[in-house]
Write a protein that holds these residues in place. Structure first.
Motif, PDB file in Angstrom:
ATOM      1  N   PHE A  62      38.001  31.628  31.807  1.00  0.00           N
ATOM      2  CA  PHE A  62      38.237  32.553  33.107  1.00  0.00           C
ATOM      3  C   PHE A  62      38.975  33.835  32.778  1.00  0.00           C
ATOM      4  O   PHE A  62      40.163  33.607  32.355  1.00  0.00           O
ATOM      5  CB  PHE A  62      38.435  32.117  34.445  1.00  0.00           C
ATOM      6  CG  PHE A  62      37.443  31.295  35.137  1.00  0.00           C
ATOM      7  CD1 PHE A  62      36.311  31.909  35.711  1.00  0.00           C
ATOM      8  CD2 PHE A  62      37.223  29.917  34.796  1.00  0.00           C
ATOM      9  CE1 PHE A  62      35.431  31.110  36.394  1.00  0.00           C
ATOM     10  CE2 PHE A  62      36.258  29.085  35.308  1.00  0.00           C
ATOM     11  CZ  PHE A  62      35.250  29.918  36.119  1.00  0.00           C
ATOM     12  N   LEU A  63      38.260  35.075  32.681  1.00  0.00           N
ATOM     13  CA  LEU A  63      39.003  36.179  32.303  1.00  0.00           C
ATOM     14  C   LEU A  63      39.008  36.965  33.850  1.00  0.00           C
ATOM     15  O   LEU A  63      37.854  37.343  34.393  1.00  0.00           O
ATOM     16  CB  LEU A  63      38.302  37.105  31.368  1.00  0.00           C
ATOM     17  CG  LEU A  63      38.792  38.520  31.086  1.00  0.00           C
ATOM     18  CD1 LEU A  63      38.725  38.849  29.427  1.00  0.00           C
ATOM     19  CD2 LEU A  63      38.629  39.695  31.978  1.00  0.00           C
ATOM     20  N   ASP A  64      40.256  37.224  34.320  1.00  0.00           N
ATOM     21  CA  ASP A  64      40.269  37.892  35.857  1.00  0.00           C
ATOM     22  C   ASP A  64      40.686  39.250  35.377  1.00  0.00           C
ATOM     23  O   ASP A  64      41.539  39.769  34.544  1.00  0.00           O
ATOM     24  CB  ASP A  64      41.486  37.416  36.373  1.00  0.00           C
ATOM     25  CG  ASP A  64      41.699  37.802  37.763  1.00  0.00           C
ATOM     26  OD1 ASP A  64      42.086  38.845  37.619  1.00  0.00           O
ATOM     27  OD2 ASP A  64      41.212  37.114  38.583  1.00  0.00           O
ATOM     28  N   GLY A 114      35.681  37.727  36.335  1.00  0.00           N
ATOM     29  CA  GLY A 114      35.676  37.923  37.745  1.00  0.00           C
ATOM     30  C   GLY A 114      36.827  38.261  38.491  1.00  0.00           C
ATOM     31  O   GLY A 114      37.919  38.642  37.761  1.00  0.00           O
ATOM     32  N   THR A 115      36.867  38.497  39.623  1.00  0.00           N
ATOM     33  CA  THR A 115      37.980  39.268  40.292  1.00  0.00           C
ATOM     34  C   THR A 115      38.140  38.256  41.746  1.00  0.00           C
ATOM     35  O   THR A 115      37.513  37.756  42.309  1.00  0.00           O
ATOM     36  CB  THR A 115      37.868  40.758  40.738  1.00  0.00           C
ATOM     37  OG1 THR A 115      36.564  40.743  41.722  1.00  0.00           O
ATOM     38  CG2 THR A 115      37.686  41.594  39.509  1.00  0.00           C
ATOM     39  N   ILE A 116      39.418  38.303  41.891  1.00  0.00           N
ATOM     40  CA  ILE A 116      40.131  37.687  43.515  1.00  0.00           C
ATOM     41  C   ILE A 116      39.289  38.316  44.353  1.00  0.00           C
ATOM     42  O   ILE A 116      39.357  39.523  44.646  1.00  0.00           O
ATOM     43  CB  ILE A 116      41.291  37.410  43.454  1.00  0.00           C
ATOM     44  CG1 ILE A 116      42.034  36.635  42.224  1.00  0.00           C
ATOM     45  CG2 ILE A 116      41.869  36.724  44.672  1.00  0.00           C
ATOM     46  CD1 ILE A 116      41.576  35.327  41.923  1.00  0.00           C
ATOM     47  N   ASN A 117      38.668  37.419  45.154  1.00  0.00           N
ATOM     48  CA  ASN A 117      38.184  37.960  46.477  1.00  0.00           C
ATOM     49  C   ASN A 117      36.841  38.903  46.126  1.00  0.00           C
ATOM     50  O   ASN A 117      36.170  39.369  47.085  1.00  0.00           O
ATOM     51  CB  ASN A 117      39.053  38.815  47.503  1.00  0.00           C
ATOM     52  CG  ASN A 117      39.992  37.840  47.981  1.00  0.00           C
ATOM     53  OD1 ASN A 117      39.722  36.722  48.069  1.00  0.00           O
ATOM     54  ND2 ASN A 117      41.136  38.759  48.336  1.00  0.00           N
ATOM     55  N   GLY A 118      36.530  38.813  44.965  1.00  0.00           N
ATOM     56  CA  GLY A 118      35.281  39.847  44.674  1.00  0.00           C
ATOM     57  C   GLY A 118      35.504  41.326  44.595  1.00  0.00           C
ATOM     58  O   GLY A 118      34.690  42.041  44.797  1.00  0.00           O
TER      59      GLY A 118
END
Length: 390
Positions: free
Chosen positions: A18-20, A232-236
């Motif tokens: 996972f790449l944030d 992805g990102t936290i909380n979209g």
């Protein structure tokens, strides 16, 4: 291993990275601007969460962004720190100056972007992409290459670009669904197409936007089809309708597909709360995994099932993702919910008390009143003290 009661295939042993990109693409949310110190706080929380890579920012865009990236590169040691750079040497040079060991370089590959934004031919795009990768590799960087607007590119040209950058030394390739136009079956097809037509040793990634509400579904379909990394990102959070919500994709990959990750799922709620606070964007109550209603139950039928066995109406235990179960009362509640709440308060749920509390709750619900935990306690106290019997 997939949890009992889920539909995953346990024990596959397959690992998904996972790449944030909360600190890069996420910060491009309209109206959001983080101070370098805030970005560091989030980066440290992402490291604690266990993401493989943290995209710390786009260092060439401002001095503050450069300082934030350099600070994060110094402080974060357990996750890879990667930064964005256009397929230009000056961008990559700025990344090198920020002391990072990995760069995410990109250039658009769709006809509309090449014609109207880049004003470059296909051959010129390939030349720029290859030069950027070679330059970064010559400086000892791990290189991820993204084809911007990959999903609106001609597939034959896309694989030609990808093959060129792999031959130049790229370590990872990324299929960017820049304007969110994919759907799961088409994303799965594209992943398989790239895998079948681009030779070499590379990790294949996807980067999905949520313009049609399918970023998470597209990301999961990509993983199932063979992608080894998800952005992805936290909380979209993110531009326009946002990015794929990392917590949702990670949970689906782990608990539905049964694949392995580094994510410490019990830390997800903490990361969500921190991003919500520093971005100034509340988490919707019905948000999957981290919304306050994600593990809340009001319906009498559901509460009865939950009390007997939580898996009747929950796909996973809330504690797995740092959440807690809530039994909520309202007009749809039944006796089991009131009995459960009374017992949690140390009160014996006699029939008269349960009936009186439930009647009052339903009366208020029919009037459109939303009953809070404090309201419920007042109702219970009134009933027990004989001040109300309705």
């Amino acid at each position: 291993m997939a949890q009992e009661g889920s539909v995953g295939t346990p024990g596959t042993g397959r690992y998904v990275r996972f790449l944030d990109t909360t600190l890069r693409d996420g910060e491009q949310t309209p109206g959001v601007a983080l101070k370098p110190e805030d970005k560091l706080v989030i980066a440290l929380k992402l490291q604690e969460l266990g993401v493989d890579s943290i995209e710390a920012g786009f260092p060439i865009v401002s001095d503050g962004e450069f300082r934030a990236v350099k600070m994060i590169a110094r402080e974060v040691t357990d996750s890879e720190v990667i930064v964005l750079a256009r397929a230009r040497r000056e961008d990559i040079g700025r990344a090198i100056d920020a002391d990072v060991k990995a760069v995410h370089t990109f250039i658009a590959t769709s006809e509309i972007h090449m014609k109207y934004k880049l004003r470059m031919s296909g051959d010129e795009v390939i030349e720029a992409a290859v030069d950027a990768v070679e330059y970064a590799k010559a400086h000892g960087l791990t290189v991820e290459f993204s084809a911007e607007d990959a999903t609106r590119s001609r597939p034959e040209f896309l694989v030609k670009v990808f093959q060129s950058v792999v031959d130049a030394g790229a370590d990872r390739l990324d299929i960017a669904d820049t304007v969110g136009v994919m759907w799961p079956s088409k994303m799965a097809w594209l992943v398989r197409y790239v895998r079948s037509n681009v030779r070499g040793n590379y990790i294949l990634s996807v980067h999905c936007h949520d313009d049609f509400g399918m970023a998470v579904a597209n990301s999961v379909a990509a993983v199932e089809a063979g992608a080894e990394q998800v952005h992805g990102t936290i909380n979209g959070v993110g531009e326009r309708a946002g990015n794929a919500a990392l917590e949702e994709v990670a949970a689906a990959v782990k608990f539905l597909l049964g694949f392995e990750t580094r994510i410490r799922f019990e830390k997800i709620k903490e990361a969500s709360d921190l991003v919500s606070k520093l971005f100034g964007i509340p988490v919707p109550p019905n948000k999957a995994i981290v919304g306050i209603n994600a593990f809340s139950h009001e319906s009498g039928i559901h509460v009865h099932g939950i009390i007997n066995n939580p898996l009747t109406y929950e796909p996973i235990s809330p504690e797995l993702v740092g959440m807690r179960r809530r039994i909520v009362v309202g007009k749809h509640s039944g006796k089991h919910a009131v009995e459960h709440i009374l017992r949690s308060m140390g009160i014996e749920p006699t029939r008269d008390v349960v009936d009186a509390v439930l009647a009052r709750v339903k009366e208020l619900g029919d009037m459109g009143v939303r009953i809070t935990e404090n309201d419920l306690r007042l109702i219970i106290n009134e009933v027990i003290n004989g001040k109300s019997s309705a």
